[in-house]
Every structure is written in C-alpha cells, then in structure tokens.
Design a protein around this motif. Structure first.
Motif, short mmCIF file in Angstrom:
data_model
loop_
_atom_site.label_atom_id
_atom_site.label_comp_id
_atom_site.label_asym_id
_atom_site.label_seq_id
_atom_site.Cartn_x
_atom_site.Cartn_y
_atom_site.Cartn_z
N UNK A 119 0.86 -1.17 0.00
CA UNK A 119 0.00 0.00 0.00
C UNK A 119 0.90 1.23 0.00
N UNK A 120 0.31 2.40 0.03
CA UNK A 120 1.10 3.63 0.00
C UNK A 120 2.01 3.74 1.22
N UNK A 121 1.59 3.17 2.35
CA UNK A 121 2.36 3.34 3.59
C UNK A 121 2.81 2.02 4.21
N UNK A 122 2.72 0.92 3.47
CA UNK A 122 3.07 -0.38 4.04
C UNK A 122 3.79 -1.22 3.00
N UNK A 123 4.95 -1.78 3.39
CA UNK A 123 5.71 -2.60 2.46
C UNK A 123 6.16 -3.90 3.13
N UNK A 124 6.46 -4.88 2.29
CA UNK A 124 6.95 -6.18 2.74
C UNK A 124 8.34 -6.37 2.15
N UNK A 125 9.32 -6.65 3.01
CA UNK A 125 10.70 -6.74 2.56
C UNK A 125 11.30 -8.12 2.80
N UNK A 126 12.22 -8.51 1.91
CA UNK A 126 12.97 -9.74 2.06
C UNK A 126 14.30 -9.57 1.32
N UNK A 127 15.03 -10.66 1.12
CA UNK A 127 16.30 -10.57 0.42
C UNK A 127 17.26 -11.65 0.85
N UNK A 128 18.52 -11.46 0.48
CA UNK A 128 19.60 -12.37 0.82
C UNK A 128 20.69 -11.56 1.51
N UNK A 129 21.04 -11.97 2.74
CA UNK A 129 22.01 -11.21 3.54
C UNK A 129 23.08 -12.14 4.08
N UNK A 130 24.32 -11.67 4.08
CA UNK A 130 25.43 -12.40 4.67
C UNK A 130 25.98 -11.58 5.84
N UNK A 131 25.98 -12.19 7.03
CA UNK A 131 26.53 -11.54 8.22
C UNK A 131 27.75 -12.34 8.67
N UNK A 132 28.89 -11.63 8.76
CA UNK A 132 30.16 -12.29 9.04
C UNK A 132 30.59 -12.04 10.47
N UNK A 133 30.79 -13.12 11.23
CA UNK A 133 31.27 -13.01 12.59
C UNK A 133 32.78 -13.04 12.64
N UNK A 134 33.37 -12.72 13.79
CA UNK A 134 34.83 -12.77 13.93
C UNK A 134 35.31 -14.21 13.87
N UNK A 135 36.60 -14.37 13.63
CA UNK A 135 37.16 -15.70 13.54
C UNK A 135 37.29 -16.34 14.92
N UNK A 136 36.92 -17.61 14.98
CA UNK A 136 37.14 -18.42 16.18
C UNK A 136 38.45 -19.17 15.99
N UNK A 137 39.37 -19.06 16.95
CA UNK A 137 40.69 -19.67 16.79
C UNK A 137 40.89 -20.82 17.77
N UNK A 138 41.61 -21.83 17.31
CA UNK A 138 41.90 -22.99 18.13
C UNK A 138 43.31 -23.46 17.80
N UNK A 139 44.18 -23.56 18.80
CA UNK A 139 45.56 -23.97 18.60
C UNK A 139 45.75 -25.41 19.06
#
Length: 230
Positions: free
Chosen positions: A67-87
């Motif tokens: 409608x004029x004042x209402x929208x529906x949104x979607x998409x493809x998103x990539x969220x990158x977290x910090x590296x987990x390290x293990x020695x």
C-alpha cells in the motif's frame, strides 16, 4: 504589444511545461510497487564474551510496496562473525611437534521477512518495521602452521574442522531506514538489530569449544531502484 504578450504567453507555457516535466522526473524514484537493491555495512556483535565488530553484505534486497504506507521486505544477507581460533598440535601427525592455529570464520546466511511502515515525502523516505529471519550458519576453516624453526604460513584447509549448530535457526529483526533521492533510485542509510532465538554451539573437530547468541546491531549504506508505478 500583442506580439509581446504572445511571446510572454509562450514563455510561460514553456516554463510551466518544463516545471511539470521536472516534477515528473522527481516522482520517478517514489511510489513504486517493487524496489530492488543492495547494501553493505558493519556493526557490533554483542555476547557474553564481550563485543566484537562484524560485517554484513546484502547483494539482493526486495521491497514490495503493498500500500502507500506499508511494504513487505525480504532478500539475501550475509553476516560475518569474527574468527574463532583454536591452537593444537598438527592434526595429521601430533608427534611432529608442529603447531597449527585453526581459524573458523562464522557466516550467517539470513533470509528476512520484514513488515515495514513507509513514509515517502517529496525528497526523502523513512521506513521502520520488524519481522523474523531464518539464518543457516556456515563455518570456513583456514590453518596457520608453525614448524620447529618458527616459520609460519597460512593456507585454506580442505576439511572444515569447525562446525556451528543451532537448535532454532530463527531470530528477530528490527529495522529503520532513511533514504534520499539519488538519480532514479533511493540512496539509503539503514540500522538493524538482529537477535537469534537460540544459541549457536561452535565445535572444533567434533568437540564443543564455545557457544553464543547472535545479538547484533548493524549500520549499512545501500541503493535501491523502483519498478512499476502504483
């Protein structure tokens, strides 16, 4: 005298036509049925172990103006977290004394479903809303090897020793956006808050090394273009 009046009338008509043409051009960016675009940005990921900086990339963002004042949104998103390290000692030959540091980059592939209130005055737009998302989690492993001489090098690792498990891939997302007309589209600044419904458990070589709740605020900049006038 009549000739001057005639010329003046023609000038007024020409200026009026030019003005209406400009108004039409200004209206091209708004009041569309479908907006397609993308964005990228950064933001803090907050957890029990502290706050770290994460990144996000949205190569595809879709907004359906219901409608004029209402929208529906979607998409493809990539969220990158910090590296987990293990020695650990070298996995293939622990008696060699060669130490390896394994780094796992955590990536959330997010598919949001957002219901947004949309306000579109003459030269800017405001959107705010919220919804749910489903976020599969993937981990990529790289390894840094250090031999007895202290020589270190890094490389990609064929076997992914890190895994990330989540009992519930769904989460909550809230969003707010401010945009300005740029050409025939909208250049926008966006702020989002994301929170998983359950913790992600990170394992290394099958053993649990930590868990956390994805809890992030991100700030991004993007551009979207409208199609199909309402």
């Amino acid at each position: 005298m009549k000739r001057k009046i005639f010329i003046l009338v023609l000038l007024v008509i020409a200026m009026t036509g030019s003005l209406f043409a400009q108004i039409h051009q200004d209206d091209i960016w708004k009041n569309k049925k479908l907006y397609i675009g993308g964005s990228f940005g950064l933001g803090p990921i907050m957890g029990s172990d502290g706050t770290v900086l994460g990144g996000n990339l949205s190569p595809l963002q879709l907004n359906w103006q219901m409608t004029k004042y209402l929208s529906l949104g979607t998409g493809l998103n990539f969220y990158f977290g910090p590296q987990t390290k293990y020695t650990a000692p070298k996995q293939t030959d622990k008696s060699s004394g060669i130490l390896e540091t394994y780094s796992g980059m955590e990536t959330h592939i997010i598919f949001p479903l957002l219901l947004e209130a949309t306000l579109r005055p003459n030269n800017f737009s405001i959107e705010f809303g919220g919804g749910l998302y489903v976020a599969p989690v993937v981990m990529n492993t790289t390894v840094e090897r250090t031999n007895n001489n202290g020589y270190t090098f890094s490389e990609g690792y064929g076997k992914n020793l890190f895994t990330a498990d989540s009992n519930n891939p769904f989460g909550f997302i809230a969003t707010g956006s401010f945009g300005v007309k740029a050409g025939r589209g909208i250049l926008f600044l966006n702020m989002r808050y994301l929170r998983d419904f359950s913790e992600v458990t990170v394992k290394f070589n099958g053993e649990k090394i930590g868990s956390h709740l994805w809890n992030m605020i991100d700030f991004c900049i993007g551009y979207k273009y409208g199609f199909f006038s309402i």
